[in-house]
Design a protein around this motif. Structure first.
Motif, mmCIF file in Angstrom:
data_model
loop_
_atom_site.group_PDB
_atom_site.id
_atom_site.type_symbol
_atom_site.label_atom_id
_atom_site.label_comp_id
_atom_site.label_asym_id
_atom_site.label_seq_id
_atom_site.Cartn_x
_atom_site.Cartn_y
_atom_site.Cartn_z
ATOM 1 N N ASP A 289 -16.064 35.320 39.920
ATOM 2 C CA ASP A 289 -17.503 35.285 40.160
ATOM 3 C C ASP A 289 -17.911 33.888 40.629
ATOM 4 N N THR B 69 -27.585 30.157 46.720
ATOM 5 C CA THR B 69 -26.176 30.532 46.861
ATOM 6 C C THR B 69 -26.088 31.770 47.738
ATOM 7 N N LYS B 70 -25.208 31.688 48.751
ATOM 8 C CA LYS B 70 -24.987 32.825 49.638
ATOM 9 C C LYS B 70 -23.527 33.245 49.577
ATOM 10 N N GLU C 270 -25.258 36.452 52.691
ATOM 11 C CA GLU C 270 -26.264 37.164 51.895
ATOM 12 C C GLU C 270 -26.737 36.275 50.748
ATOM 13 N N ARG D 242 -27.718 35.374 47.289
ATOM 14 C CA ARG D 242 -27.479 35.957 45.967
ATOM 15 C C ARG D 242 -28.249 35.220 44.869
ATOM 16 N N GLN D 243 -28.396 33.909 45.019
ATOM 17 C CA GLN D 243 -29.124 33.112 44.028
ATOM 18 C C GLN D 243 -30.153 32.261 44.768
ATOM 19 N N GLY E 4 -28.484 35.984 39.495
ATOM 20 C CA GLY E 4 -27.895 36.515 40.712
ATOM 21 C C GLY E 4 -26.398 36.372 40.828
ATOM 22 N N GLY F 91 -22.535 37.482 40.485
ATOM 23 C CA GLY F 91 -21.987 38.796 40.809
ATOM 24 C C GLY F 91 -21.901 39.751 39.644
ATOM 25 N N PHE G 26 -24.893 42.398 39.003
ATOM 26 C CA PHE G 26 -25.192 43.541 39.868
ATOM 27 C C PHE G 26 -24.583 44.806 39.275
ATOM 28 N N LYS H 284 -20.527 42.514 41.830
ATOM 29 C CA LYS H 284 -20.052 42.078 43.145
ATOM 30 C C LYS H 284 -19.099 40.908 42.957
#
Length: 285
Positions: free
Chosen positions: A126, A205-206, A210, A212-213, A250, A252, A255, A259
């Protein structure tokens, strides 16, 4: 200033970043073999004087970047330090009264551009984007309002975590937080004089582009000053020690379904005042 540690042809060095190039400081200040030596000697003014009217030596992309401080005495990480991150656990708990903490080893981190390693023992690698404080002056039992005097600079961290291994024992996350090369720190240290202390910093954070954070330090439960005042009650912080200050919502694991990072993924952690830390992901043996 932005300061980096690196290898070039297997030889370690450190330097000052100017645009997309680097001034080799090891050859100009040979008594300081590493950035850690500079911090321990309180020699940042010498560095500033030594780069006046100096042309850079290397392109950044020629160098293998390392975490800015190589082999610090301590890397201390803060858990659950954004208010909405506490809500993310959905356990109806109040905000914590004291920070959660754990140590990480230097070998669990790589530098900017190096791959994060997903170990064969688990697919649950993660990401956690975070801001890092780098200590410049030894401190013990300091007041929160005095914290800026002891911060040499800031960098970024992807505090990579093997999620199932943080639950291998009761009250213990050490295993899942310390797999070799599972996280990253970098790309450089921005000296504290370049960043207004206490002004909120925006962290994003991407993963593969995308978002994510996405949060700011205005939402920290324990701000930088409190962290240093609390930590220095029980341990003396030394020059080069790093405090990894916590990650926003956010990650992983949160989710449904989770993720996890996989080989080929690219993680970017950005704070405009500091820069962007970028790492790919590979499988390890």
């Amino acid at each position: 200033m932005k300061l980096v540690s690196y290898k070039l042809g297997g030889t370690p060095g450190w330097g000052v970043v100017v645009d997309d190039r680097v001034i080799d400081m090891r050859q100009r200040l040979p008594r300081y073999h590493t950035l850690l030596d500079v911090l321990r000697a309180s020699a940042m003014d010498e560095v500033r004087e030594a780069i006046v009217d100096v042309r850079p030596d290397y392109r950044l992309d020629e160098l293998e970047l390392l975490p800015p401080v190589v082999a610090p005495e301590k890397i201390l990480c803060i858990g659950v330090n954004y208010a909405n991150r506490n809500d993310e656990y959905k356990d109806n708990s109040d905000l914590p009264k004291n920070p959660s903490m754990f140590f990480r080893t230097p070998g669990s981190f790589v530098g900017h551009g190096a791959p994060l390693i997903r170990p064969p023992e688990s697919p649950q690698l993660d990401y956690e984007g975070e801001i890092v404080l780098i200590i410049g002056t030894e401190c013990h039992r300091i007041a929160a309002e005095d914290a800026p005097r002891y911060i040499a600079g800031y960098t970024l961290c992807n505090e990579g975590t093997i999620r199932d291994w943080v639950r291998h024992a009761k009250f213990n996350v050490t295993q899942g937080k310390n797999f070799d090369r599972s996280g990253s720190i970098g790309p450089w240290m921005v000296t504290a004089d370049e960043i207004e202390y206490g002004k909120p910093m925006h962290l994003v954070t991407k993963v593969n582009g995308e978002v994510r954070q996405d949060d700011t330090t205005a939402n920290l439960i324990f701000d930088f000053g409190y962290l240093l005042s609390y930590i220095t009650i029980f341990t003396t912080l030394k020059p080069g020690d790093m405090i990894v200050t916590g990650t926003p919502t956010g990650a992983g694991a949160r989710f449904d379904p989770p993720k996890w990072l996989k080989p080929g993924d690219v993680v970017e952690v950005t704070v405009p005042e500091i820069g962007t830390l970028v790492n790919g992901v590979e499988d390890g043996l």
